[in-house]
Each structure stands twice: as structure tokens, then as C-alpha cells.
Design a protein around this motif. Structure first.
Motif, PDB file in Angstrom:
ATOM      1  N   LYS A   1       1.452   3.814  -3.014  1.00  0.00           N
ATOM      2  CA  LYS A   1       1.010   5.618  -2.998  1.00  0.00           C
ATOM      3  C   LYS A   1       1.715   6.502  -3.400  1.00  0.00           C
ATOM      4  O   LYS A   1       1.993   7.597  -3.782  1.00  0.00           O
ATOM      5  CB  LYS A   1       0.656   6.053  -1.117  1.00  0.00           C
ATOM      6  CG  LYS A   1      -1.052   5.002  -0.919  1.00  0.00           C
ATOM      7  CD  LYS A   1      -1.031   5.634   0.595  1.00  0.00           C
ATOM      8  CE  LYS A   1      -2.815   4.864   0.484  1.00  0.00           C
ATOM      9  NZ  LYS A   1      -2.598   5.035   2.445  1.00  0.00           N
ATOM     10  N   TYR A   2       3.485   6.252  -3.399  1.00  0.00           N
ATOM     11  CA  TYR A   2       4.191   6.279  -3.841  1.00  0.00           C
ATOM     12  C   TYR A   2       4.338   7.022  -4.976  1.00  0.00           C
ATOM     13  O   TYR A   2       4.707   7.397  -5.312  1.00  0.00           O
ATOM     14  CB  TYR A   2       5.912   5.948  -3.420  1.00  0.00           C
ATOM     15  CG  TYR A   2       5.993   5.578  -1.749  1.00  0.00           C
ATOM     16  CD1 TYR A   2       6.193   7.192  -0.887  1.00  0.00           C
ATOM     17  CD2 TYR A   2       7.126   5.443  -1.257  1.00  0.00           C
ATOM     18  CE1 TYR A   2       6.683   7.898  -0.153  1.00  0.00           C
ATOM     19  CE2 TYR A   2       7.491   5.386  -0.064  1.00  0.00           C
ATOM     20  CZ  TYR A   2       7.511   6.082   0.533  1.00  0.00           C
ATOM     21  OH  TYR A   2       7.273   6.746   1.844  1.00  0.00           O
TER      22      TYR A   2
ATOM     23  N   PHE B   1      -4.727  11.497   0.414  1.00  0.00           N
ATOM     24  CA  PHE B   1      -4.811  10.667  -0.301  1.00  0.00           C
ATOM     25  C   PHE B   1      -6.633   9.861   0.325  1.00  0.00           C
ATOM     26  O   PHE B   1      -6.698  10.348   1.201  1.00  0.00           O
ATOM     27  CB  PHE B   1      -4.199   8.987   0.379  1.00  0.00           C
ATOM     28  CG  PHE B   1      -3.121   9.281  -0.215  1.00  0.00           C
ATOM     29  CD1 PHE B   1      -2.644   8.707  -1.371  1.00  0.00           C
ATOM     30  CD2 PHE B   1      -1.911   9.578   0.739  1.00  0.00           C
ATOM     31  CE1 PHE B   1      -1.152   9.514  -2.012  1.00  0.00           C
ATOM     32  CE2 PHE B   1      -1.021   9.917   0.812  1.00  0.00           C
ATOM     33  CZ  PHE B   1      -0.296   9.493  -0.623  1.00  0.00           C
TER      34      PHE B   1
ATOM     35  N   ALA C   1      -0.715   7.743   6.571  1.00  0.00           N
ATOM     36  CA  ALA C   1      -1.097   8.603   5.708  1.00  0.00           C
ATOM     37  C   ALA C   1      -0.495   9.605   5.033  1.00  0.00           C
ATOM     38  O   ALA C   1      -0.578  10.234   4.432  1.00  0.00           O
ATOM     39  CB  ALA C   1      -2.659   8.578   5.255  1.00  0.00           C
TER      40      ALA C   1
ATOM     41  N   ASP D   1       1.755   6.838  -7.013  1.00  0.00           N
ATOM     42  CA  ASP D   1       0.189   7.829  -7.270  1.00  0.00           C
ATOM     43  C   ASP D   1       1.383   9.000  -7.217  1.00  0.00           C
ATOM     44  O   ASP D   1       1.344   9.996  -7.805  1.00  0.00           O
ATOM     45  CB  ASP D   1      -0.518   7.012  -6.488  1.00  0.00           C
ATOM     46  CG  ASP D   1      -1.742   8.196  -6.808  1.00  0.00           C
ATOM     47  OD1 ASP D   1      -2.136   8.026  -7.835  1.00  0.00           O
ATOM     48  OD2 ASP D   1      -2.250   8.990  -6.380  1.00  0.00           O
TER      49      ASP D   1
ATOM     50  N   ASP E   1       1.067  -1.478   0.047  1.00  0.00           N
ATOM     51  CA  ASP E   1       0.017   0.056  -0.043  1.00  0.00           C
ATOM     52  C   ASP E   1       1.510   1.411  -0.270  1.00  0.00           C
ATOM     53  O   ASP E   1       0.973   2.299  -0.805  1.00  0.00           O
ATOM     54  CB  ASP E   1      -0.945   0.119   1.154  1.00  0.00           C
ATOM     55  CG  ASP E   1      -2.066   0.970   0.884  1.00  0.00           C
ATOM     56  OD1 ASP E   1      -2.772   1.249   0.370  1.00  0.00           O
ATOM     57  OD2 ASP E   1      -1.182   2.654   2.183  1.00  0.00           O
TER      58      ASP E   1
END
Length: 424
Positions: free
Chosen positions: A288-289, A424, A386, A291, A284
Motif C-alpha cells: 500500500k505504501y 484503498f 487502512a 502504491d 500488505d
């Protein structure tokens, strides 16, 4: 400004309880916890056997010695890896034959092919950042009649295998998959690290997984290797502690590299939730990185998943297009000034004094140097929030764009970049 460490160990109440259980049992060296951890690793990897040791390095030395690697022999290794890969070869008196890598960090099959000689006894392929090498191509290569015909066996194990031994340096890749199965199944021998910064840790430790051809007796090899980790002794300390069990023998010149239960307890608690909690959490963070950086023209995404392979998400090796080593270092300084600990994986071995003095030259490994000069390893672990991930992304973007702008306009006044908001 935040304070974000690079790779803290995952220590929750289950880990603490497992360690306390070991302490209260009054048995802290090799015993039931090590055996339980080995079984969990067998279950995770579906390997034929697993032998825990006190470090990856010890495991590699053990397996090279087990195979009869000695002075005059050669072992092919990538130039882009931690020094232990080559040091284990040197400890056996053999020569590490360094070859370059490909753009995905993995050892180059084409470079391996050119490096194989009648002295080649093993290939150590390194799964950088958790990304598995192309083991299909490597297995096909060492089985080619022309390559297999070069192999000269000089030990019982070598005669039994009758080809080059394929070892996976899987220090980073516990949980990585290949073709939908554990990547560990794709090599004769896979060696994991359980060092403090790894996905699963035992503080210090490692594990050897065996997936040798069927003409090897996995149970017999496990028993032999277990004795090898205990000086070649016929009984471990737990067996000797039982009433009347004090007599033992030394059958051969072994090593003292066993893992103690007090360390195994940490890893045992972690590995039980690895596939369901810890590994998905790491994935996950990596996604996220990706994205967060996807719109940056300078971003080179690390290999994480393709049609055959999926990473273990041990590291997030960010690479930045068209920068120099000096620029990369300034970017790191800016990122760390924001309270974010980052790292570089790895300094290619030919840049290190020991290997320079042995005659290795970085000019012979241009791809390894290119990857090193542009790489920054970002924090990636389950405990990241997050908010912290967003701060890391914004800080990295700011630091990189500051450096790129400075490079384009060297006489321009310095400009401070504030991290942008990332949600996020």
C-alpha cells in the motif's frame, strides 16, 4: 492529526493466554516453552537446529566465540547496520573490518573481496529491513580457491570448516525467502532478533539457526551451544529441579545468555500465526505504501521482491531522491508533528562516537552515508488500519513536497500542507 506509534508489539489474546499458561505452570525460566519456540523456528526455517538466547548480540558473541574468533582476528561487517553487529566482534577482542554497502542496503560483495586477508575469520552480512543479502554471491566468493586458500585455521571449529564463516545478521529478516526457501538456509549461521520491535518478539531475545556443512553434527552442536548459554553447565535448571537431579558440572567457560520461558511464551504465540497472518499483513502495508508513493518523482522504492528474494517486510525504508541529511531531518519533524512516529535505519557506525574514536571515517563509506541521509522508516505492522496507512502516505507526501518546494524557493513564504485524501 493522529497518534500512530512506530512499532508496537503484537499482543493479542493468544499471546496473553500463552504467557498466563507459563505463569500458572510455575516454571518461568528456560524450559518447555523455549524448546517449543526452537522447534517452531526449525519448522519455519527448515534449519538443522535452533538455539534461543536472550538477545541477538548474545547470539553473535556466542557464535564468534564458538568459532574461536579472538584478538588479532578480523570479521568483515557493513558500515550500515546497528552497532551490535560490530560490538559483538569487539567483545571477542577481534577487529571489525567495515566495508560499504550497495544501493539495496546490502553489504557490497566487491568491497568484501577487497577486505579479505589471512586474518579474516568471518563475514557478517546484514539483511537490512528484512531484505536478504545476495548469499549466492557470498557463498561462491568464500568457496573460491584463491579466497579459501587465504584462510588460516586456529581453532578446532575453524579446522573443521576450513574457510571463512558466513554469518547472517538476520535481526530483521525472520520469514524472508531466497530461491523460494527460507533465507536462513543460505548461511552457515543465521541469527534472529526477537527484540520488542521485531516481526516476532519475546520482549528481549534472539535465536541462532545452524546450517553448517554436513561434517558438523547439528545435534551435538546444539547440545554444546545450549550448555554455552548456561555457563558451560551440564544441566539446565529444569533438569536440576527434578528429584535427585541436583548434581552438575561446569565443562568450560560459558556465558549466561539463556532465554526464559516467560519470554519465549510471547514469541511462541506469535510465531504460530506468523506465516498465515502477521507476515501477510506486513506485506500488505508495504504494498500500500508503494502504491501510494508510486507517482512521486522523489520516491525510491525499497527492495521487497525480485526473482530470487523476498523481504520479511520488517521495515519500510522510504528513501527520497536528491535530499540532504538536514532536509531529511526537517521532513521527519513535519511528519512527527502530524502524530506519526517514524525512525531512521541506521546511523552508519562510523558516525557514532565509539567508532569514530576507533578510527573509522564516514568518508570511507559514501553509499552508506547516502542511504542514511535520505532514509525514513515508516510504521509497518499488522495493527495498522487502512485509514492510518492512508494518513501516513498523505502526511509523508505533504511533508516531502513542502520541503522540496521550500528548497526550490528559499525566500517564498511558508505554506502549510494538509494531508490529501488517499483511499484503498
Amino acid at each position: 492529526m493522529m497518534n500512530i506509534p512506530f512499532s508496537p508489539p503484537f499482543i493479542d489474546d493468544d499471546v496473553i493466554d500463552e504467557v498466563l499458561h507459563t505463569l500458572r505452570s510455575k516454571w518461568i525460566t528456560t524450559g518447555p516453552k523455549v524448546a517449543a519456540l526452537e522447534q517452531e523456528i526449525v519448522k519455519l526455517t527448515t534449519s538443522k537446529a535452533a538455539v534461543c538466547v536472550n538477545s541477538w548480540t548474545s547470539g553473535a558473541i556466542l557464535m564468534l566465540k564458538w568459532f574461536g574468533v579472538k584478538e588479532g582476528d578480523e570479521v568483515i561487517v557493513p558500515a550500515y547496520t546497528y552497532s551490535a553487529t560490530a560490538l559483538s566482534v569487539l567483545h571477542c577482542g577481534a577487529t571489525p573490518v567495515m566495508v560499504d554497502i550497495d544501493d539495496d542496503f546490502c553489504i557490497s560483495p566487491q568491497a568484501i573481496r577487497k577486505a579479505i586477508t589471512p586474518r579474516t575469520k568471518a563475514i557478517m552480512a546484514v539483511d537490512i529491513a528484512g531484505w536478504p543479502c545476495d548469499y549466492d554471491e557470498l557463498n561462491a566468493m568464500i568457496s573460491e580457491p584463491e579466497i579459501a586458500g587465504l584462510f588460516v585455521a586456529s581453532s578446532v571449529k575453524q579446522q573443521l570448516l576450513n574457510r571463512i564463516l558466513l554469518i547472517s545478521d538476520a535481526a530483521h529478516s525472520l520469514g524472508a525467502t531466497f530461491g523460494g526457501f527460507a533465507a536462513a538456509k543460505k548461511s552457515d549461521v543465521t541469527i534472529f532478533s526477537f527484540h520488542a520491535v521485531k516481526n516476532v518478539t519475546t520482549a528481549e531475545g534472539g535465536c541462532i539457526c545452524l546450517n553448517l556443512p554436513d561434517n558438523f553434527d547439528a545435534a551435538a552442536e546444539y547440545k554444546y551451544l545450549r550448555m554455552y548459554t548456561l555457563n558451560g553447565q551440564t544441566k539446565d535448571a529444569l533438569s536440576k529441579s527434578l528429584g535427585g537431579g541436583w548434581k552438575y558440572d561446569i565443562l568450560f567457560q560459558g556465558l549466561k545468555i539463556n532465554m526464559p520461558d516467560i519470554c519465549a511464551a510471547i514469541g511462541l504465540a506469535q510465531i504460530k500465526k506468523y506465516k498465515t497472518e502477521l507476515l501477510p499483513s506486513r506485506k500488505d502495508v508495504a504494498l500500500k505504501y508503494c502504491d501510494g508513493f508510486k507517482d512521486a518523482e522523489w520516491f525510491i522504492a525499497p527492495p521487497l521482491k525480485d526473482q530470487k528474494r523476498e523481504s520479511s517486510y520488517h521495515l519500510f525504508p522510504l528513501r527520497i531522491k536528491n535530499i540532504t541529511e538536514e532536509q531529511r531531518d526537517r521532513i521527519i519533524d513535519d511528519i512527527t508533528s502530524m502524530g506519526i512516529a517514524v525512525n531512521v535505519h541506521f546511523i552508519p557506525m562510523p558516525l557514532l562516537t565509539l567508532f569514530k574514536n576507533l578510527g573509522y571515517h564516514i568518508d570511507d563509506y559514501p553509499v552508506a552515508y547516502k542511504q542514511y541521509a535520505s532514509e525514513i522508516s515508516l510504521p509497518i505492522y499488522p495493527q495498522l488500519t487502512a485509514q492510518e496507512i492512508a494518513f501516513i502516505i498523505a502526511s509523508v507526501i505533504g511533508a516531502v513536497e513542502k520541503e522540496l518546494a521550500s528548497n526550490q524557493a528559499p525566500n517564498a513564504g511558508s505554506k502549510e500542507y494538509e494531508p490529501a485524501a488517499v483511499n484503498f
